[in-house]
Enzyme design. Structure first.
Site, PDB file in Angstrom:
ATOM      1  N   SER A 205       0.829  -1.201   0.000  1.00  9.56           N
ATOM      2  CA  SER A 205       0.000   0.000   0.000  1.00  9.56           C
ATOM      3  C   SER A 205       0.871   1.261   0.000  1.00  9.56           C
ATOM      4  O   SER A 205       1.722   1.414  -0.875  1.00  9.56           O
ATOM      5  CB  SER A 205      -0.925  -0.075   1.217  1.00  9.56           C
TER       6      SER A 205
ATOM      7  N   ASP B 109      -9.622  -3.608  -6.523  1.00  5.21           N
ATOM      8  CA  ASP B 109      -9.133  -3.010  -5.279  1.00  5.21           C
ATOM      9  C   ASP B 109      -9.652  -1.580  -5.203  1.00  5.21           C
ATOM     10  O   ASP B 109      -9.317  -0.740  -6.024  1.00  5.21           O
ATOM     11  CB  ASP B 109      -7.596  -3.041  -5.270  1.00  5.21           C
TER      12      ASP B 109
ATOM     13  N   HIS C 215      -7.503  -5.286  -1.049  1.00  6.54           N
ATOM     14  CA  HIS C 215      -6.294  -4.469  -0.941  1.00  6.54           C
ATOM     15  C   HIS C 215      -5.161  -5.201  -0.224  1.00  6.54           C
ATOM     16  O   HIS C 215      -4.067  -4.679  -0.118  1.00  6.54           O
ATOM     17  CB  HIS C 215      -6.640  -3.175  -0.197  1.00  6.54           C
TER      18      HIS C 215
END
Lengths: 268, 402
Positions: A96, A218, A246
């Protein structure tokens, strides 16, 4: 000094193999999130895990609101850990927001990194002009509110933040067990630094080869964003995963492992 | 019978798999979501929630379930088919069911609790803000006092040193120069009158001394001159200097490659001197007939605070990497090559150039480093701030995301 940094960031080093892999967690979690991935690499690589200051079991007393008001402060954590362990040419795996943190670190000190592997990265989460990041400002405000509501259950929620924890970092620890971030104020600042960041201009500066692991479906890093990254990042490889959501390293560890191994040329 | 009880339980119930696909929904949840069971099953469970709740779901809730196997008292907001936002409290548990891992959740609608919590959050925020302001003001005040005292001491020290330096430079420029001029003159005279064999050596030593003095003078000049900041187009400057240098060193061919360099705020004359020095070093210490120099400029963010601890203001710096494949130097000297009159090679020149470079870079609040491998390459890296006054720019906004 080096020792202080290893303690500050709760750095753990283990595994067999000459090549170092540094795993960096994303917003909302800590190094534990790599639990399902690490076993596949620890026999062939030296593994470095850490928590950003403010997350997991890091030293909360080292939190500096000025430093961590932007992703550059978090990139300093990465660089300082590499310095403390005297690491060069590491394979950096970032989930991320750590994709962009790794990028900033690699642009500043290219010699520390040989590969960047970004899991669900995004250079900019907010829609701007023609760019579709996926969110608007109100969504992020809403997230901050949701976070606040979820931290209400914390024992010391009503205690003023700035007065507590300074001398007793263990206070936050029980809460770490439930949420990975230890302090509502820090978590909020990390959320802002993450979701309001815009690193699109930094992308062409990256010299380190990179792998973008893009999940299908996502919300946080949509496919368009993965393609945008791939276009702007010189020497990048884009792999669209079957995994949804995610957190493919938690929902589909096998696929994540095999794509990383494949990219690194390790026999899966 | 039990099924009816489950379907109409006083709480919503749903279960989903690792891909977030909804497997089970009870009637209560379907009616809360103003939808039907058939519509909901098979859909991504994320669609039950508002966007902010979906982000929270992905960044907090899901990792928690995966790492701990359960999550309790999670506050999320449901999004109904008609677009209504409903606050819910949710408990979740991971379990194995027909051969796969699923997450089961039950939730209750908590509109009143939400109101109460909103007020709680607001009250806390107000209290926090007031306290924070107060504490920070007190802290800032104490810090300011301390810094002012430190600054005063430093200014005093700098003044003393400056004064000494000025006296010293006076000695160098006048008291040394004048006798030197006379020595040179008389050496010339003697040379005309006699033919002592050591005279040419004496003349050379004199010339060398003259060069040292004028080099020192230059260094002192860099110390004393006030800096005149203007926008400097590094791209144009590099090309201009390379062209000038080419004329000076003909017939040695200089091949210069560089990317598009930015415009920064700096002292045009000093930056020209810096680039000229670095480029001419690359030419002087070339390996072979031609000099090949590469310059790469990258704008990166660096902390402007370099001496004060725990202060951060990330600002734009240009990083200039000047790379040549010349004769290089032994890396063990990397820390010393910027010292005054430090020479690593038996060549013309005084060993003053890099000291001047360091001075110029420091005058601009930047820093400089060099690395090399003997007979392979030399890379000098210079970091210079793009803007000299942070507060004129948007940097405050950049470092504080609010």
């Amino acid at each position: 000094m080096a020792k202080d940094i290893l303690k500050r960031n709760n750095v753990t080093v283990f595994g067999d193999g000459p090549q170092v892999m540094v795993f960096a967690h994303g917003f909302g979690c800590d190094q534990n999130m790599w639990r399902f991935i690490i076993p596949a690499f620890k026999n062939d690589f030296q593994i470095v895990l850490f928590d950003y200051v403010g997350a997991g079991k890091s030293d909360l007393r080292s939190y500096n609101p000025e430093r961590y008001s932007s992703l550059h402060g978090y990139a300093q954590d990465v660089l300082e850990i590499c310095q403390a362990l005297d690491l060069k040419n590491v394979i950096f795996v970032g989930h991320s927001v750590s994709g962009m943190i790794g990028l900033l670190a690699a642009v500043e000190q290219p010699s520390y990194f040989s590969e960047l592997i970004m899991v669900g990265p995004s250079p900019c989460y907010i829609n701007k002009d023609d760019y579709i990041g996926g969110f608007n400002r109100e969504d992020i405000e809403g997230l901050l509110e949701t976070m606040e509501k979820n931290y209400i259950g914390w024992a010391n929620f009503l205690a003023p933040q700035i007065m507590k924890n300074e001398d007793r970092p263990e206070l936050g620890q029980e809460l770490t067990e439930s949420f990975c971030s230890t302090d509502p104020v820090i978590a909020q600042q990390f959320a802002k630094a993450t979701f309001l960041s815009d690193n699109r201009d930094d992308l062409p500066k990256l010299k380190t080869p990179s792998l973008i692991l893009q999940c299908s479906d996502d919300l946080i890093a949509p496919l368009d964003v993965g393609e945008f990254l791939h276009r702007r990042l010189p020497n990048s490889t884009l792999r669209v995963m079957n995994a949804k959501g995610h957190c493919p390293h938690m929902s589909s560890p096998e696929e994540t492992i095999s794509l990383i191994k494949n990219y690194l040329g390790v026999i899966a | 019978m039990t099924e009816t009880l489950f379907e109409n339980a006083p709480s919503g119930y749903f279960a989903f798999d690792n891909e977030a696909t909804t497997l089970v929904v009870n009637e209560t949840l379907a009616s809360i979501l103003e939808n039907t069971k058939e519509e909901l099953i098979g859909k991504s469970v994320e669609t039950f929630f508002t966007v902010p709740s979906r982000i929270f779901f992905q960044t907090h809730f899901f990792p928690m379930i995966k790492l701990h196997g359960y999550a309790e008292e999670i506050f999320l907001t449901l999004l109904t088919a008609k677009g209504k936002h409903l606050p819910v409290l949710l408990n979740a548990k991971q379990m194995e069911w027909v051969g796969k891992w699923i997450t089961c959740c039950s939730c209750i609608h908590v509109p009143n609790r939400k109101k109460f919590e909103d007020e709680l959050v607001a009250a806390r925020k107000t209290a926090e803000a007031a306290l924070q302001e107060n504490t920070e003001l007190l802290k800032a005040k104490a810090e300011l006092q301390l810094r002012t005292e430190q600054l005063d001491k430093q200014i005093q020290m700098v003044q003393i040193q400056n004064h000494e330096l000025q006296q010293f430079s006076h000695v160098v420029t006048h008291n040394l120069k004048e006798p030197l001029r006379k020595i040179l003159m008389y050496t010339g005279k003697i040379a005309n009158e006699t033919a002592a064999p050591s005279l040419p050596k004496l003349a050379r030593a004199n010339e060398q001394m003259k060069a040292v003095v004028s080099g020192l003078q230059q260094y002192v000049w860099l110390n004393e001159k006030t800096i005149d900041y203007t926008p400097v187009d590094l791209n144009a400057l590099v090309e201009e200097i390379a062209a000038q240098l080419q004329q000076d060193v003909n017939p040695v061919p200089i091949s210069l490659q560089h990317n598009l360099l930015p415009t920064i705020e700096g002292d045009q004359a000093q930056l020209a001197m810096l680039l000229r020095q670095l480029l001419s070093n690359a030419v002087k210490f070339r390996n072979g007939e031609s000099a090949r120099v590469q310059i790469e400029g990258t704008v990166i963010k660096q902390n402007r605070f370099r001496s004060v601890e725990n202060k951060y203001a990330f600002a734009d710096f240009v990083r200039l990497e000047i790379f040549d494949k010349g004769i290089g130097f032994d890396p063990m000297y990397a820390d010393h090559i910027f010292e005054l009159f430090r020479k690593l090679h038996q060549s013309e020149g005084l060993g003053l150039g890099l000291a001047l470079c360091k001075k110029i870079v420091e005058n601009h609040q930047g820093h400089i480093e060099a690395e090399s491998e003997l007979n392979k390459f030399t890379k000098v890296t210079v970091w210079l701030p793009c803007f000299q006054n942070a507060y004129d720019r948007n940097e405050l906004k950049l470092s504080g995301v609010d």
